[in-house]
Design an enzyme around this catalytic site. Structure first.
Site, PDB file in Angstrom:
ATOM      1  N   CYS A 172      17.141  23.487 -21.415  1.00  0.00           N
ATOM      2  CA  CYS A 172      18.047  22.329 -21.523  1.00  0.00           C
ATOM      3  C   CYS A 172      19.456  22.700 -21.075  1.00  0.00           C
ATOM      4  O   CYS A 172      20.157  23.456 -21.755  1.00  0.00           O
ATOM      5  CB  CYS A 172      18.039  21.826 -22.966  1.00  0.00           C
ATOM      6  SG  CYS A 172      19.320  20.621 -23.335  1.00  0.00           S
ATOM      7  N   CYS A 176      22.310  21.716 -23.418  1.00  0.00           N
ATOM      8  CA  CYS A 176      22.299  22.580 -24.603  1.00  0.00           C
ATOM      9  C   CYS A 176      23.130  23.830 -24.355  1.00  0.00           C
ATOM     10  O   CYS A 176      23.862  24.295 -25.246  1.00  0.00           O
ATOM     11  CB  CYS A 176      20.868  22.986 -24.962  1.00  0.00           C
ATOM     12  SG  CYS A 176      19.780  21.613 -25.420  1.00  0.00           S
TER      13      CYS A 176
END
Length: 303
Positions: free
Chosen positions: A50, A53
């Site tokens: 991600c 993230c």
């Protein structure tokens, strides 16, 4: 100097390890739920693949470290640990939840600018001193309403309900905003989230408003014509007041009921006075409608 520097580095790493850690589903109860009873805990649901993230993670770590122990950060890789992400209905990552006293009280989805991440962490840090993020959001909602911004209030209430769907204050506030906007069906649906025995002024007010709307006639012309022929037609005046109240004309409804009480306060087991009290509850006991109505009622009852 090298030895001292190395020792300082080890100390800093130990302190960071106390504040920031990776955890698993197996350790979630200890690292998050139980730990949050001592100090607020931020949970960062993430995954190695991600991109956002990787952007959010360092900002969270920096802000938590700067809070100097007022907040802790727990990171969970959802690919390896999907259980609690599923329980908290995580739909996308990064997903951040703040826990206080063993339950989620705040959070957000997606990466935020560093400044907003810091504000989030700082707000949560203050909750350790007794003011929860939910309480702060409820205060923001109240302030928005006082400033004439129901949209801002609804947004704050929605944030509280996202984290705690059982928060009675948020349920009542959101239902009240919807009811005042004329969206009675949505207001009714929000009220269904509240326990039947919930005690909250906004919930009581919306329930009263919905009851008024349910029993109110849709047109006023018939009752106005009847009153023009006979001003002592108390049934017509009562129905007219119901219709006015249901359409939001609370002051006019109060005036009709006061007129009826002045003419015959005992009619139909004091039906006009009982309807007046329902309107006060629907408008809010501290509203101008209720305050002015009580003054007018007192002038009649004690004259």
């Amino acid at each position: 100097m090298t030895l001292i520097g190395g020792t300082q580095g080890q100390l800093a790493a130990t302190q960071a390890g106390d504040l920031i850690k990776d955890t698993t589903d197996a350790s979630f109860m200890a690292d998050v739920v139980e730990a949050s009873k001592e100090v607020p805990v931020i949970v960062d649901f993430w995954a190695p693949w991600c991109g956002p993230c990787r952007q959010l993670g360092p900002a969270l770590e920096k802000a938590v470290t700067a809070a100097k122990g007022a907040v802790k950060l727990v990171k969970i890789d959802i690919d390896k640990n999907p259980a609690y992400a599923g329980q908290l209905r995580v739909q996308s990552i990064p997903a951040v939840f703040a826990f206080v006293d063993g339950r989620p009280v705040d959070g957000f989805m997606g990466a935020l600018p560093d400044s907003q991440v810091k504000q989030f962490v700082d707000r949560l840090a203050k909750s350790g001193a007794g003011v929860s993020p939910a309480d702060e959001l409820l205060a923001m909602a109240k302030e928005s309403l006082e400033l004439g911004d129901p949209g801002g209030a609804a947004q704050a209430y929605a944030q509280v309900l996202q984290m705690d769907p059982t928060n009675v204050k948020a349920i009542g506030g959101m239902a009240r905003v919807l009811q005042q906007a004329g969206d009675l069906e949505q207001a009714r649906e929000v009220l269904e989230l509240a326990p039947p025995d919930a005690k909250d002024p906004d919930i009581d007010a919306v329930r009263a408003a919905l009851a008024l709307a349910a029993e109110a006639p849709s047109e006023t012309a018939e009752f106005e014509q009847r009153l023009a022929r006979d001003p002592d037609d108390h049934e017509a005046r009562l129905e007219l007041a119901k219709a006015l109240a249901a359409s939001g004309k609370m002051h006019e409804a109060v005036d009709e009921l006061i007129e009826s009480i002045g003419r015959d306060r005992e009619w139909n087991d004091q039906a006009a006075r009982k309807q007046l009290l329902t309107i006060f509850e629907a408008a809010g006991h501290m509203s101008e409608v209720a305050k002015q109505g009580r003054r007018k009622l007192s002038s009649i009852l004690f004259s």
